[in-house]
Design a protein around this motif. Sequence first.
Motif, mmCIF file in Angstrom:
data_model
loop_
_atom_site.group_PDB
_atom_site.id
_atom_site.type_symbol
_atom_site.label_atom_id
_atom_site.label_comp_id
_atom_site.label_asym_id
_atom_site.label_seq_id
_atom_site.Cartn_x
_atom_site.Cartn_y
_atom_site.Cartn_z
ATOM 1 N N ASN A 40 1.164 -0.691 -0.262
ATOM 2 C CA ASN A 40 0.299 0.052 -0.243
ATOM 3 C C ASN A 40 1.014 1.573 0.143
ATOM 4 O O ASN A 40 1.638 1.353 0.850
ATOM 5 N N SER A 42 0.474 5.127 1.082
ATOM 6 C CA SER A 42 -0.177 6.202 1.417
ATOM 7 C C SER A 42 0.927 7.421 1.505
ATOM 8 O O SER A 42 2.246 7.165 1.760
ATOM 9 N N ASN A 76 3.333 -1.538 3.688
ATOM 10 C CA ASN A 76 3.331 -0.065 3.740
ATOM 11 C C ASN A 76 3.979 1.054 3.503
ATOM 12 O O ASN A 76 4.741 0.882 4.159
ATOM 13 N N THR A 111 -2.998 0.059 -3.242
ATOM 14 C CA THR A 111 -2.594 -0.535 -3.414
ATOM 15 C C THR A 111 -2.331 -1.826 -4.384
ATOM 16 O O THR A 111 -3.508 -1.972 -5.244
#
Length: 147
Positions: A40, A42, A76, A111
């Motif tokens: 992911n 972000s 992440n 993602t």
Amino acid sequence: MKTIFLAIFMVITAVSIKAQNRLDNAKKQALENKELILLNFSGSDWCIPCIKLHKNIIETDEFKKLETENIIVYVNADFPRNKKNQLSADMKKENAGLADQYNPKGLFPYTLLLDQDGKVLKSWEGLPAESALAFSKEIRDIQQQRK
């Protein structure tokens, strides 16, 4: 002489351990446990859809079951902007490398569901429209199809 040899050995070992990044570790774990990798991208302190994704999906019990049940390994790659949230230089470099490889357009949130070799199986641009339950089910279905 032994001290010099030991020091050189420790430096070489430390460098080789440092060279392994989270994705490499995730690939090994995924291979060992027959898991998938969820990567992911972000912006945890500036991207509103990213913040919603984490709150409404990634931080839910339903999503966390994917990790505890050995369905996925979660990675992440965060790109915070606020000074107080800045990552270490090594983490910034690692995240930039992941972005170069998997997110060259710089989409947030972005993602990816990867296999143990890093091959993209599915991607979600932006905030997924489905609930945490539906998102998790989709990942479970993909894993079942691969067996």
